[in-house]
Design a protein around this motif. Structure first.
Motif, PDB file in Angstrom:
ATOM      1  N   UNK A   1       0.859  -1.190   0.000  1.00 12.75           N
ATOM      2  CA  UNK A   1       0.000   0.000   0.000  1.00 12.75           C
ATOM      3  C   UNK A   1       0.893   1.237   0.000  1.00 12.75           C
ATOM      4  N   UNK A   2       0.664   2.151  -0.919  1.00 11.63           N
ATOM      5  CA  UNK A   2       1.524   3.317  -1.075  1.00 11.63           C
ATOM      6  C   UNK A   2       1.279   4.348   0.030  1.00 11.63           C
ATOM      7  N   UNK A   3       0.022   4.758   0.239  1.00 13.51           N
ATOM      8  CA  UNK A   3      -0.286   5.853   1.158  1.00 13.51           C
ATOM      9  C   UNK A   3      -0.851   5.319   2.467  1.00 13.51           C
ATOM     10  N   UNK A   4      -0.266   5.794   3.603  1.00  9.91           N
ATOM     11  CA  UNK A   4      -0.736   5.402   4.933  1.00  9.91           C
ATOM     12  C   UNK A   4      -0.955   6.692   5.737  1.00  9.91           C
ATOM     13  N   UNK A   5      -2.178   6.928   6.175  1.00 13.43           N
ATOM     14  CA  UNK A   5      -2.552   8.191   6.815  1.00 13.43           C
ATOM     15  C   UNK A   5      -2.890   7.934   8.277  1.00 13.43           C
ATOM     16  N   UNK A   6      -2.269   8.714   9.186  1.00  8.94           N
ATOM     17  CA  UNK A   6      -2.518   8.465  10.591  1.00  8.94           C
ATOM     18  C   UNK A   6      -2.489   9.705  11.456  1.00  8.94           C
ATOM     19  N   UNK A   7      -3.233   9.640  12.552  1.00 12.35           N
ATOM     20  CA  UNK A   7      -3.239  10.692  13.559  1.00 12.35           C
ATOM     21  C   UNK A   7      -2.053  10.493  14.510  1.00 12.35           C
ATOM     22  N   UNK A   8      -1.600  11.587  15.122  1.00 11.87           N
ATOM     23  CA  UNK A   8      -0.505  11.478  16.078  1.00 11.87           C
ATOM     24  C   UNK A   8      -0.897  10.650  17.303  1.00 11.87           C
ATOM     25  N   UNK A   9      -2.189  10.631  17.659  1.00  8.05           N
ATOM     26  CA  UNK A   9      -2.626   9.863  18.824  1.00  8.05           C
ATOM     27  C   UNK A   9      -2.950   8.415  18.476  1.00  8.05           C
ATOM     28  N   UNK A  10      -2.730   8.022  17.218  1.00  7.34           N
ATOM     29  CA  UNK A  10      -2.831   6.626  16.787  1.00  7.34           C
ATOM     30  C   UNK A  10      -4.226   6.027  16.942  1.00  7.34           C
ATOM     31  N   UNK A  11      -5.227   6.843  16.712  1.00  6.70           N
ATOM     32  CA  UNK A  11      -6.608   6.364  16.621  1.00  6.70           C
ATOM     33  C   UNK A  11      -7.114   6.701  15.224  1.00  6.70           C
ATOM     34  N   UNK A  12      -7.655   5.723  14.536  1.00  6.02           N
ATOM     35  CA  UNK A  12      -8.223   5.981  13.207  1.00  6.02           C
ATOM     36  C   UNK A  12      -9.483   6.825  13.371  1.00  6.02           C
ATOM     37  N   UNK A  13      -9.568   7.888  12.596  1.00  6.63           N
ATOM     38  CA  UNK A  13     -10.675   8.839  12.713  1.00  6.63           C
ATOM     39  C   UNK A  13     -11.359   9.010  11.355  1.00  6.63           C
ATOM     40  N   UNK A  14     -12.549   9.608  11.343  1.00 11.37           N
ATOM     41  CA  UNK A  14     -13.208   9.866  10.059  1.00 11.37           C
ATOM     42  C   UNK A  14     -12.344  10.696   9.115  1.00 11.37           C
ATOM     43  N   UNK A  15     -11.582  11.672   9.654  1.00 14.55           N
ATOM     44  CA  UNK A  15     -10.792  12.502   8.745  1.00 14.55           C
ATOM     45  C   UNK A  15      -9.579  11.745   8.203  1.00 14.55           C
ATOM     46  N   UNK A  16      -8.971  10.856   8.990  1.00 14.96           N
ATOM     47  CA  UNK A  16      -7.857  10.076   8.440  1.00 14.96           C
ATOM     48  C   UNK A  16      -8.375   9.107   7.379  1.00 14.96           C
ATOM     49  N   UNK A  17      -9.559   8.564   7.600  1.00 15.47           N
ATOM     50  CA  UNK A  17     -10.157   7.695   6.582  1.00 15.47           C
ATOM     51  C   UNK A  17     -10.539   8.493   5.344  1.00 15.47           C
ATOM     52  N   UNK A  18     -10.989   9.737   5.539  1.00 15.60           N
ATOM     53  CA  UNK A  18     -11.361  10.584   4.405  1.00 15.60           C
ATOM     54  C   UNK A  18     -10.142  10.895   3.531  1.00 15.60           C
ATOM     55  N   UNK A  19      -9.021  11.243   4.164  1.00 18.84           N
ATOM     56  CA  UNK A  19      -7.809  11.525   3.391  1.00 18.84           C
ATOM     57  C   UNK A  19      -7.360  10.274   2.649  1.00 18.84           C
TER      58      UNK A  19
END
Length: 349
Positions: A155-173
């Protein structure tokens, strides 16, 4: 309505991502400090070519000095600058993003904490772009190398929050980036970042100081040995920090960390000998040096060195890489294949 997106830094990766997002119907504005690139995009559009096809798309592009005319703030901004430009670029674009907007570090190295300190850690996300070969050799035209199509075995792109919880905005990106290549939201930003740091640290500076491409390095046993040792040190430092380091170049971090074991080294050496790619690609740091730009070595190999000191892990190969690249950056050394001998001498190989 489509979200308003800024791309702060229309270099190779920023241009490639922005071209595809624009083609997909996103409202993207490029902000960059290369005048010819901005003017070419304005007049002719932005061309993206290579393994994912060839198209030209009309885009919105701004010089830095044009930004004062922005009247409607952006919903979020990608920071796609070189690591050493992260701080000022984040301060610059911060004023043009909505107060409830956010910022995505689309960069090499580990700049998430720096951006978070400026905008708030809850407003920053990291995006790792793994194994994507892009180059911007002329204004208005970004090129991608590698095998054609989307199925690269990773998988090329991996998007994450600094607090390491998947969020709606990380999923949106991640969903937006999936228009370009495979993408997912991760709950392990730091482990993903460190793996990419190791991946870059084992090749970028070697390519930059020698002018050699991926195939050249794969064919030479000296380079394979150095690169394995660089990955070993990086993996050991990451694991010593307690990070959940994901696979580095498709190989478990612990395997790289065990590279001094004879059978493990032979396995890695065999894999590396076949890892030159379809074209003799110059790493991003080599592209920067070729263009007369300062390298990111202090933010890449240098970070591995500093974290190694903190954790008590020796990093002689990375230390030698940093010292040699400082010579390239200050002009006391010229990029040349013979520079590999400086690394060999420094580490006593």
């Amino acid at each position: 309505m489509a979200e308003k997106i800024a791309i702060m830094g229309a270099g190779a990766l920023g241009s490639y991502v922005g071209a595809f997002l624009t083609q997909a119907g996103e409202d993207v504005t490029f902000i960059d400090m290369w005048p010819e690139h901005v003017e070419t995009m304005r007049e002719q559009g932005l061309r993206a070519s290579g393994s994912q096809g060839d198209f030209t798309v009309p885009v919105k592009a701004m010089h830095l000095t044009d930004a004062q005319g922005i009247n409607e703030p952006f919903d979020f901004a990608f920071i796609a600058m070189k690591s050493y430009d992260t701080e000022w670029a984040t301060h610059f674009i911060k004023r043009y993003v909505k107060t409830d907007g956010y910022f995505v570090s689309l960069q090499n190295c580990w700049n998430d904490p720096v951006i978070g300190e400026i905008v708030g850690h809850d407003r920053e996300m990291g995006c790792i772009a793994s194994h994507i070969e892009v180059a911007l050799w002329e204004p208005g035209h970004v090129i991608r190398g590698g095998a054609p199509g989307r199925d690269h075995g990773h998988v090329v792109f991996r998007v994450g929050e600094q607090h390491n919880v998947i969020t709606p905005r990380s999923e949106s990106i991640a969903q937006k980036l999936d228009n370009i290549d495979a993408a997912y939201a991760t709950d392990n930003l730091q482990g993903e970042r460190w793996a990419k740091l190791c991946q870059n640290g084992m090749g970028n500076a070697i390519s930059a100081m020698t002018t050699l491409g991926s195939q050249d390095m794969a064919q030479d046993a000296r380079f394979r040995n150095i690169r394995i040792q660089l990955a070993k040190e990086g993996a050991q430092v990451g694991l010593a920090q307690g990070l959940n380091v994901v696979a580095i170049n498709g190989i478990a971090a612990q395997t790289w960390a065990d590279a001094d074991k004879g059978e493990v080294f032979e396995e890695l050496n065999g894999i590396m000998s076949q890892a030159g790619g379809r074209v003799n690609w110059l790493a991003s740091m080599a592209q920067d040096v070729h263009k007369g730009r300062h390298s990111e070595v202090d933010f890449m190999n240098g970070l591995i060195c500093s974290k190694g000191r903190e954790t008590g892990i020796a990093t002689p190969f990375h230390d030698a890489i940093v010292e040699t690249m400082h010579g390239i950056d200050d002009g006391s050394l010229k990029p040349d294949p013979s520079n590999v001998e400086l690394i060999i001498k420094a580490v006593g190989m």
